[in-house]
Design a protein around this motif. Structure first.
Motif, PDB file in Angstrom:
ATOM      1  N   LEU A   1       2.562  13.446   7.673  1.00 29.74           N
ATOM      2  CA  LEU A   1       1.707  13.555   8.861  1.00 29.74           C
ATOM      3  C   LEU A   1       1.602  12.209   9.565  1.00 29.74           C
ATOM      4  O   LEU A   1       1.476  11.178   8.904  1.00 29.74           O
ATOM      5  CB  LEU A   1       0.305  14.011   8.441  1.00 29.74           C
ATOM      6  N   ALA A   2       1.619  12.225  10.892  1.00 27.58           N
ATOM      7  CA  ALA A   2       1.551  10.987  11.688  1.00 27.58           C
ATOM      8  C   ALA A   2       2.675  10.042  11.275  1.00 27.58           C
ATOM      9  O   ALA A   2       2.426   8.883  10.941  1.00 27.58           O
ATOM     10  CB  ALA A   2       0.175  10.324  11.534  1.00 27.58           C
ATOM     11  N   CYS A   3       3.887  10.523  11.341  1.00 24.36           N
ATOM     12  CA  CYS A   3       5.017   9.735  10.825  1.00 24.36           C
ATOM     13  C   CYS A   3       5.284   8.500  11.673  1.00 24.36           C
ATOM     14  O   CYS A   3       5.960   7.573  11.217  1.00 24.36           O
ATOM     15  CB  CYS A   3       6.273  10.594  10.714  1.00 24.36           C
TER      16      CYS A   3
ATOM     17  N   TRP B   1       0.844  -1.205   0.000  1.00 18.82           N
ATOM     18  CA  TRP B   1       0.000   0.000   0.000  1.00 18.82           C
ATOM     19  C   TRP B   1       0.877   1.252   0.000  1.00 18.82           C
ATOM     20  O   TRP B   1       0.569   2.230  -0.693  1.00 18.82           O
ATOM     21  CB  TRP B   1      -0.925  -0.006   1.220  1.00 18.82           C
ATOM     22  N   LYS B   2       1.971   1.202   0.783  1.00 18.87           N
ATOM     23  CA  LYS B   2       2.875   2.368   0.808  1.00 18.87           C
ATOM     24  C   LYS B   2       3.592   2.511  -0.535  1.00 18.87           C
ATOM     25  O   LYS B   2       3.821   3.619  -1.022  1.00 18.87           O
ATOM     26  CB  LYS B   2       3.899   2.216   1.937  1.00 18.87           C
ATOM     27  N   GLU B   3       3.944   1.365  -1.135  1.00 19.85           N
ATOM     28  CA  GLU B   3       4.632   1.398  -2.437  1.00 19.85           C
ATOM     29  C   GLU B   3       3.753   2.110  -3.463  1.00 19.85           C
ATOM     30  O   GLU B   3       4.230   2.918  -4.265  1.00 19.85           O
ATOM     31  CB  GLU B   3       4.897  -0.052  -2.873  1.00 19.85           C
TER      32      GLU B   3
ATOM     33  N   VAL C   1       5.481  14.939  11.373  1.00 19.93           N
ATOM     34  CA  VAL C   1       4.675  15.414  12.512  1.00 19.93           C
ATOM     35  C   VAL C   1       4.017  14.196  13.157  1.00 19.93           C
ATOM     36  O   VAL C   1       3.442  13.359  12.453  1.00 19.93           O
ATOM     37  CB  VAL C   1       3.593  16.412  12.031  1.00 19.93           C
ATOM     38  N   GLU C   2       4.139  14.101  14.471  1.00 25.11           N
ATOM     39  CA  GLU C   2       3.581  12.932  15.169  1.00 25.11           C
ATOM     40  C   GLU C   2       3.040  13.365  16.523  1.00 25.11           C
ATOM     41  O   GLU C   2       3.634  14.164  17.224  1.00 25.11           O
ATOM     42  CB  GLU C   2       4.676  11.858  15.291  1.00 25.11           C
ATOM     43  N   LEU C   3       1.888  12.786  16.864  1.00 19.68           N
ATOM     44  CA  LEU C   3       1.198  13.144  18.104  1.00 19.68           C
ATOM     45  C   LEU C   3       1.882  12.588  19.344  1.00 19.68           C
ATOM     46  O   LEU C   3       1.846  13.198  20.408  1.00 19.68           O
ATOM     47  CB  LEU C   3      -0.239  12.581  18.020  1.00 19.68           C
TER      48      LEU C   3
ATOM     49  N   SER D   1       3.494  17.033  17.637  1.00 17.79           N
ATOM     50  CA  SER D   1       2.312  17.912  17.554  1.00 17.79           C
ATOM     51  C   SER D   1       1.119  17.126  17.045  1.00 17.79           C
ATOM     52  O   SER D   1       1.265  16.145  16.308  1.00 17.79           O
ATOM     53  CB  SER D   1       2.610  19.060  16.572  1.00 17.79           C
ATOM     54  N   ASN D   2      -0.051  17.589  17.445  1.00 14.96           N
ATOM     55  CA  ASN D   2      -1.253  17.110  16.788  1.00 14.96           C
ATOM     56  C   ASN D   2      -1.230  17.692  15.369  1.00 14.96           C
ATOM     57  O   ASN D   2      -1.040  18.910  15.211  1.00 14.96           O
ATOM     58  CB  ASN D   2      -2.478  17.613  17.560  1.00 14.96           C
ATOM     59  N   ALA D   3      -1.402  16.865  14.373  1.00 19.04           N
ATOM     60  CA  ALA D   3      -1.359  17.361  12.992  1.00 19.04           C
ATOM     61  C   ALA D   3      -2.414  18.437  12.748  1.00 19.04           C
ATOM     62  O   ALA D   3      -2.219  19.331  11.923  1.00 19.04           O
ATOM     63  CB  ALA D   3      -1.531  16.201  12.020  1.00 19.04           C
ATOM     64  N   GLU D   4      -3.526  18.355  13.489  1.00 15.62           N
ATOM     65  CA  GLU D   4      -4.585  19.365  13.325  1.00 15.62           C
ATOM     66  C   GLU D   4      -4.117  20.757  13.749  1.00 15.62           C
ATOM     67  O   GLU D   4      -4.688  21.760  13.338  1.00 15.62           O
ATOM     68  CB  GLU D   4      -5.803  19.004  14.188  1.00 15.62           C
TER      69      GLU D   4
ATOM     70  N   SER E   1       0.691  10.928   4.040  1.00 17.10           N
ATOM     71  CA  SER E   1       0.294  10.385   5.332  1.00 17.10           C
ATOM     72  C   SER E   1      -0.266   8.980   5.199  1.00 17.10           C
ATOM     73  O   SER E   1      -1.001   8.684   4.259  1.00 17.10           O
ATOM     74  CB  SER E   1      -0.767  11.268   5.980  1.00 17.10           C
ATOM     75  N   CYS E   2       0.107   8.123   6.144  1.00 13.46           N
ATOM     76  CA  CYS E   2      -0.481   6.781   6.221  1.00 13.46           C
ATOM     77  C   CYS E   2      -1.189   6.626   7.563  1.00 13.46           C
ATOM     78  O   CYS E   2      -0.595   6.860   8.616  1.00 13.46           O
ATOM     79  CB  CYS E   2       0.607   5.710   6.119  1.00 13.46           C
ATOM     80  N   TYR E   3      -2.423   6.237   7.511  1.00 14.22           N
ATOM     81  CA  TYR E   3      -3.228   5.840   8.674  1.00 14.22           C
ATOM     82  C   TYR E   3      -3.597   6.974   9.631  1.00 14.22           C
ATOM     83  O   TYR E   3      -3.857   6.702  10.798  1.00 14.22           O
ATOM     84  CB  TYR E   3      -2.522   4.722   9.474  1.00 14.22           C
TER      85      TYR E   3
HETATM   86  C1  LIG Z   1      -0.981   3.329  12.537  1.00 14.47           C
HETATM   87  S1  LIG Z   1       0.223   4.539  12.982  1.00 14.47           S
HETATM   88  C2  LIG Z   1       0.961   4.903  11.413  1.00 14.47           C
HETATM   89  C3  LIG Z   1       2.353   5.468  11.479  1.00 14.47           C
HETATM   90  C4  LIG Z   1       3.015   5.727  10.147  1.00 14.47           C
HETATM   91  N1  LIG Z   1       2.276   6.708   9.362  1.00 14.47           N
HETATM   92  C5  LIG Z   1       3.175   4.456   9.355  1.00 14.47           C
HETATM   93  O1  LIG Z   1       2.510   4.270   8.349  1.00 14.47           O
HETATM   94  O2  LIG Z   1       3.975   3.620   9.766  1.00 14.47           O
HETATM   95  C6  LIG Z   1      -0.841   5.903  13.256  1.00 14.47           C
HETATM   96  C7  LIG Z   1      -0.102   7.066  13.822  1.00 14.47           C
HETATM   97  O3  LIG Z   1      -0.929   8.208  13.783  1.00 14.47           O
HETATM   98  C8  LIG Z   1      -0.581   9.020  14.886  1.00 14.47           C
HETATM   99  N2  LIG Z   1      -1.643  10.011  15.049  1.00 14.47           N
HETATM  100  C9  LIG Z   1      -2.945   9.778  15.322  1.00 14.47           C
HETATM  101  N3  LIG Z   1      -3.629  10.928  15.402  1.00 14.47           N
HETATM  102  C10 LIG Z   1      -2.731  11.926  15.160  1.00 14.47           C
HETATM  103  C11 LIG Z   1      -2.824  13.333  15.120  1.00 14.47           C
HETATM  104  N4  LIG Z   1      -3.981  13.952  15.322  1.00 14.47           N
HETATM  105  N5  LIG Z   1      -1.715  14.046  14.845  1.00 14.47           N
HETATM  106  C12 LIG Z   1      -0.534  13.428  14.617  1.00 14.47           C
HETATM  107  N6  LIG Z   1      -0.377  12.093  14.664  1.00 14.47           N
HETATM  108  C13 LIG Z   1      -1.466  11.336  14.935  1.00 14.47           C
HETATM  109  C14 LIG Z   1      -0.465   8.007  16.000  1.00 14.47           C
HETATM  110  O4  LIG Z   1       0.174   8.519  17.143  1.00 14.47           O
HETATM  111  C15 LIG Z   1       0.319   6.902  15.288  1.00 14.47           C
HETATM  112  O5  LIG Z   1       1.695   7.083  15.396  1.00 14.47           O
END
Ligand SMILES: C[S@@+](CC[C@H](N)C(=O)[O-])C[C@H]1O[C@@H](n2cnc3c(N)ncnc32)[C@H](O)[C@@H]1O
Length: 236
Positions: free
Chosen positions: A59-61, A42-44, A81-83, A108-111, A124-126
């Motif tokens: 986002l959400a690294c 999926w990432k590929e 950016v990661e929460l 940071s919260n991405a929002e 961004s993933c997930y």
């Molecule tokens: C399933 S992990 C995915 C991590 C990475 N993107 C990956 O694919 O390997 C989901 C990530 O989203 C982060 N996350 C969730 N809500 C977030 C927000 N509002 N802002 C930043 N990060 C957030 C979580 O802390 C978690 O690290």
């Protein structure tokens, strides 16, 4: 109004904490299992849409799976950016072990993340199922350079009944398969409901178009167990 959104944001942050607390060290292994072994694929596919990136915002690294792969492939700046500090610490260690430069990691919260810089790719993933997209999407587009690509991937709830059965059984079985990893129990309790309720695909598509992105598209992955949604900022 701000109380309401802070309250909603607080609830979402708590949910993320509940799902991921204590799981950083085993995240990569479990991500592979939880995605039917398809996380890499999926990432590929997401990566195939990137075109000579110079400045990426991821986002959400998390622990850095996508971020590190982008850094390995492309000579570019990346802001991640990661929460949650637990995951960001792992990402930071990996960036340093690999000797990667020009990576900025922000807790940071991405929002809430908005800076006076632009990026030619926002990836961004997930993340979409955990955020208020009405807040996130317009904010990210303000940091997207003309001609830039905004692309997000996440699980989707499949629409074919037989695929739904496979999907539901899979998440029920994940608790047994990860019996040796009790920190993940809350994830298997909460995640299926989050996935079923999420309307992130339609919402992202609508908001990207509303905010003026062009070529807004949805790419279903693995019979819609996952999807990519992307759009491009006009050059003019
Ligand atoms: C399933 S992990 C995915 C991590 C990475 N993107 C990956 O694919 O390997 C989901 C990530 O989203 C982060 N996350 C969730 N809500 C977030 C927000 N509002 N802002 C930043 N990060 C957030 C979580 O802390 C978690 O690290």
């Amino acid at each position: 109004m701000s109380d309401v959104s802070t309250g909603e944001q607080g609830a979402r942050t708590e949910l993320v904490e509940e799902i991921f607390h204590g799981t950083g060290d085993t995240y990569d292994e479990v991500a592979h299992l939880a995605t039917f072994g398809r996380d890499k694929k999926w990432k590929e596919e997401l990566l195939s849409y990137l075109d000579s990136p110079k400045r990426i915002l991821d986002l959400a690294c998390g622990t850095g799976i996508l971020l590190l792969e982008m850094k390995r492939r492309f000579e570019c700046h990346i802001t991640g950016v990661e929460l949650r500090e637990e995951y960001l610490r792992i990402c930071r260690e990996r960036v340093s072990q690999r000797g990667y430069e020009d990576v900025r990691l922000v807790l940071s919260n991405a929002e809430d993340f908005l800076i006076e810089e632009t990026f030619d790719h926002i990836t961004s993933c997930y993340i979409p199922k955990y955020v208020n997209l009405e807040v996130l999407v317009p904010k990210m587009i303000r940091m997207l350079a003309p001609g830039g690509l905004f692309i997000m991937q996440d699980f989707a709830y499949p629409n074919e009944p037989w695929v739904q059965d496979i999907f539901d059984d899979h998440f029920k079985r994940m608790k047994e398969r990860c019996g040796h990893l009790p920190d993940w129990d809350d994830c298997w309790e909460r995640l299926p409901e989050v996935l079923k309720k999420s309307t992130w695909i339609e919402d992202t598509q609508r908001l990207m178009a509303q905010e003026g992105l062009e070529d807004v598209s949805v790419v279903e992955q693995s019979r819609r167990m996952s999807a990519l949604v992307y759009g491009r900022r006009p050059t003019g």
